[in-house]
Scaffold this motif. Structure first.
Motif, PDB file in Angstrom:
ATOM      1  N   VAL A  77       0.877  -1.327   0.046  1.00 33.38           N
ATOM      2  CA  VAL A  77       0.012  -0.214  -0.128  1.00 33.38           C
ATOM      3  C   VAL A  77       0.759   1.271   0.073  1.00 33.38           C
ATOM      4  CG1 VAL A  77      -2.006   1.290   1.211  1.00 33.38           C
ATOM      5  CG2 VAL A  77      -1.673  -1.122   1.293  1.00 33.38           C
ATOM      6  N   LYS A  78       0.474   2.315  -0.879  1.00 33.84           N
ATOM      7  CA  LYS A  78       1.091   3.514  -0.966  1.00 33.84           C
ATOM      8  C   LYS A  78       0.184   4.609  -0.814  1.00 33.84           C
ATOM      9  CE  LYS A  78       4.463   6.383  -3.434  1.00 33.84           C
ATOM     10  NZ  LYS A  78       5.278   6.504  -4.663  1.00 33.84           N
ATOM     11  N   THR A  79       0.389   5.369   0.134  1.00 36.42           N
ATOM     12  CA  THR A  79      -0.596   6.616   0.507  1.00 36.42           C
ATOM     13  C   THR A  79      -0.094   7.944  -0.195  1.00 36.42           C
ATOM     14  OG1 THR A  79       0.769   7.218   2.310  1.00 36.42           O
ATOM     15  CG2 THR A  79      -0.978   5.612   2.615  1.00 36.42           C
ATOM     16  N   TYR A  80      -1.064   8.620  -0.656  1.00 35.72           N
ATOM     17  CA  TYR A  80      -0.975   9.767  -1.263  1.00 35.72           C
ATOM     18  C   TYR A  80      -1.798  11.001  -0.577  1.00 35.72           C
ATOM     19  CZ  TYR A  80       1.268   7.021  -5.061  1.00 35.72           C
ATOM     20  OH  TYR A  80       1.955   6.201  -5.771  1.00 35.72           O
ATOM     21  N   LYS A  81      -1.371  12.089  -1.024  1.00 33.17           N
ATOM     22  CA  LYS A  81      -2.310  13.297  -0.455  1.00 33.17           C
ATOM     23  C   LYS A  81      -3.699  13.322  -1.150  1.00 33.17           C
ATOM     24  CE  LYS A  81       1.275  16.484   1.042  1.00 33.17           C
ATOM     25  NZ  LYS A  81       1.805  17.904   0.979  1.00 33.17           N
ATOM     26  N   ASN A  82      -3.861  12.958  -2.524  1.00 32.04           N
ATOM     27  CA  ASN A  82      -5.042  12.782  -2.953  1.00 32.04           C
ATOM     28  C   ASN A  82      -4.905  11.901  -4.162  1.00 32.04           C
ATOM     29  OD1 ASN A  82      -4.123  14.221  -5.937  1.00 32.04           O
ATOM     30  ND2 ASN A  82      -3.357  15.569  -4.182  1.00 32.04           N
ATOM     31  N   ALA A  83      -6.213  11.387  -4.591  1.00 31.19           N
ATOM     32  CA  ALA A  83      -6.222  10.320  -5.906  1.00 31.19           C
ATOM     33  C   ALA A  83      -5.630  10.878  -7.104  1.00 31.19           C
ATOM     34  CB  ALA A  83      -7.676   9.823  -6.032  1.00 31.19           C
ATOM     35  N   LEU A  84      -5.636  12.149  -7.269  1.00 28.20           N
ATOM     36  CA  LEU A  84      -5.118  12.570  -8.515  1.00 28.20           C
ATOM     37  C   LEU A  84      -3.544  12.340  -8.657  1.00 28.20           C
ATOM     38  CD1 LEU A  84      -6.759  15.949  -8.836  1.00 28.20           C
ATOM     39  CD2 LEU A  84      -7.582  13.887  -9.969  1.00 28.20           C
ATOM     40  N   GLU A  85      -2.904  12.415  -7.605  1.00 31.51           N
ATOM     41  CA  GLU A  85      -1.420  12.096  -7.457  1.00 31.51           C
ATOM     42  C   GLU A  85      -1.201  10.677  -7.773  1.00 31.51           C
ATOM     43  OE1 GLU A  85       0.638  13.614  -3.890  1.00 31.51           O
ATOM     44  OE2 GLU A  85       0.318  15.513  -4.335  1.00 31.51           O
ATOM     45  N   ALA A  86      -1.999   9.802  -7.036  1.00 31.42           N
ATOM     46  CA  ALA A  86      -1.906   8.362  -7.060  1.00 31.42           C
ATOM     47  C   ALA A  86      -2.241   7.969  -8.623  1.00 31.42           C
ATOM     48  CB  ALA A  86      -3.047   7.827  -6.028  1.00 31.42           C
ATOM     49  N   SER A  87      -3.076   8.592  -9.373  1.00 30.89           N
ATOM     50  CA  SER A  87      -3.512   7.982 -10.829  1.00 30.89           C
ATOM     51  C   SER A  87      -2.104   8.803 -11.703  1.00 30.89           C
ATOM     52  CB  SER A  87      -4.596   8.963 -11.218  1.00 30.89           C
ATOM     53  OG  SER A  87      -4.484  10.154 -11.269  1.00 30.89           O
ATOM     54  N   GLN A  88      -1.332   9.559 -11.251  1.00 31.94           N
ATOM     55  CA  GLN A  88      -0.400  10.091 -12.192  1.00 31.94           C
ATOM     56  C   GLN A  88       0.750   8.975 -11.930  1.00 31.94           C
ATOM     57  OE1 GLN A  88      -0.241  12.591 -14.247  1.00 31.94           O
ATOM     58  NE2 GLN A  88      -2.572  12.628 -13.649  1.00 31.94           N
ATOM     59  N   ASP A  89       0.787   8.422 -10.689  1.00 33.62           N
ATOM     60  CA  ASP A  89       1.896   7.490 -10.547  1.00 33.62           C
ATOM     61  C   ASP A  89       1.400   5.933 -11.325  1.00 33.62           C
ATOM     62  OD1 ASP A  89       4.058   8.663  -9.169  1.00 33.62           O
ATOM     63  OD2 ASP A  89       3.693   7.541  -7.228  1.00 33.62           O
ATOM     64  N   LEU A  90      -0.068   6.128 -11.109  1.00 38.90           N
ATOM     65  CA  LEU A  90      -0.456   4.653 -12.151  1.00 38.90           C
ATOM     66  C   LEU A  90      -0.025   4.742 -13.282  1.00 38.90           C
ATOM     67  CD1 LEU A  90      -2.251   2.324 -12.228  1.00 38.90           C
ATOM     68  CD2 LEU A  90      -4.227   3.666 -12.104  1.00 38.90           C
ATOM     69  N   LEU A  91      -0.304   5.956 -14.129  1.00 39.80           N
ATOM     70  CA  LEU A  91      -0.143   6.108 -15.464  1.00 39.80           C
ATOM     71  C   LEU A  91       1.489   5.891 -15.765  1.00 39.80           C
ATOM     72  CD1 LEU A  91      -2.466   9.155 -16.004  1.00 39.80           C
ATOM     73  CD2 LEU A  91      -2.512   7.078 -17.249  1.00 39.80           C
ATOM     74  N   ALA A  92       2.223   6.483 -14.750  1.00 39.16           N
ATOM     75  CA  ALA A  92       3.608   6.140 -15.134  1.00 39.16           C
ATOM     76  C   ALA A  92       4.201   5.069 -14.661  1.00 39.16           C
ATOM     77  CB  ALA A  92       4.290   7.271 -13.948  1.00 39.16           C
ATOM     78  N   GLY A  93       3.366   4.078 -14.211  1.00 36.30           N
ATOM     79  CA  GLY A  93       3.740   2.579 -13.923  1.00 36.30           C
ATOM     80  C   GLY A  93       4.587   2.423 -12.500  1.00 36.30           C
ATOM     81  N   ARG A  94       4.250   3.429 -11.824  1.00 36.80           N
ATOM     82  CA  ARG A  94       5.030   3.262 -10.409  1.00 36.80           C
ATOM     83  C   ARG A  94       4.185   2.529  -9.511  1.00 36.80           C
ATOM     84  NH1 ARG A  94       7.515   8.210 -12.028  1.00 36.80           N
ATOM     85  NH2 ARG A  94       5.564   9.513 -11.584  1.00 36.80           N
TER      86      ARG A  94
END
Length: 273
Positions: free
Chosen positions: A186-203
């Protein structure tokens, strides 16, 4: 003659002293009255505001439009303020800091697509629910993630302090969790938009967040899909400090009116892409 002059001089000095004291006494209450009026006016002006704390990174419920915070919860809050005859002030902070801000009287209430949970009810009082939601999984379109089973061994992003965070953390870290010992992280983020950017980047491999924000993110980003995480329904509420019944009653009254008029569904449609 000397005695008469001395007597006159003494009487003059007494008169001067008496007049001086009288003037000082007369001036002081006037100064105090002015200060009191100013303080009362300032208090009145301060009392005319209604302060809402939110996390403006949870569309369609709250998001930035330029520098302005807008969204479903802001529309609702404006209606609450209007019914109370107050001016709404909206402040953006981290989601996990909203309840502490309410507890410390920095905010009158918190509204941020906040799910009513037993744990949160121990800290604050909640309004009646105004939206029903469910958790969704965001992943890349070519990923074989169709449900929670597909999250085994994956890196999963969540927004800190949300019900998605709680659900995934329990599933990964507790022995009775569905993802326990599966290799999932599990990786926590300040918001879901940041998380989605990491998802798109493959992280990371997936993001777990509420249904409507998940759909907003997928609609705004090519190559992503969203599926239902589970079948547990959640209810959103507005939180206030425990015991603040007057404010809670006002909020509930406005929420019920908006629900009866179908306005909240209208707000959601207006702010959805």
């Amino acid at each position: 003659m000397k005695k008469v002059l001395s007597l006159l001089l003494i009487m003059t000095m007494i008169f001067a002293l008496t007049t001086g004291c009288s003037s000082k006494t007369d001036e002081q209450p006037a100064e105090n009255t002015t200060n009191q009026d100013t303080a009362a006016q300032a208090e009145k002006e301060e009392d005319n505001t209604l302060v809402m704390y939110t996390n403006a990174e949870f569309p369609p419920f709250e998001y930035f439009e330029g520098e302005k915070i807008v969204g479903v919860d802001v529309d609702i809050a404006n209606e609450i303020a209007k019914d109370m005859g107050k001016e709404l002030v909206v402040e953006h902070i981290d989601f996990s800091s909203i309840i502490p801000a309410v507890l410390n009287d920095k905010a009158d209430f918190g509204a941020a697509g906040m799910t009513i949970t037993a744990e949160r009810q121990e800290q604050v009082d909640f309004s009646i629910s105004y939206v029903e939601s469910i958790q969704h999984i965001i992943s890349k379109k070519d990923a074989e993630i169709l449900d929670m089973e597909g999250l085994k061994g994956k890196k999963i992003g969540v927004q800190l302090g949300t019900t998605g965070d709680l659900a995934i953390s329990d599933a990964v870290n507790l022995p009775e969790g569905d993802l326990y010992n599966s290799g999932a992280e599990v990786k926590t983020y300040k918001n879901a938009l940041e998380a989605s950017q990491d998802l798109l980047a493959g992280r990371i491999d997936a993001v777990v967040i509420d249904k409507l924000p998940a759909e907003e993110i997928v609609n705004g980003n090519e190559g992503l899909k969203t599926v239902v995480f589970g079948d547990i329904s959640e209810a959103y509420g507005i939180c206030v400090k425990k015991g603040n019944e007057e404010l809670l009653n006002s909020i509930n009254s406005t929420l019920q009116r908006l629900l009866d008029e179908g306005k909240i569904a209208e707000f959601i449609e207006n702010h959805s892409k």
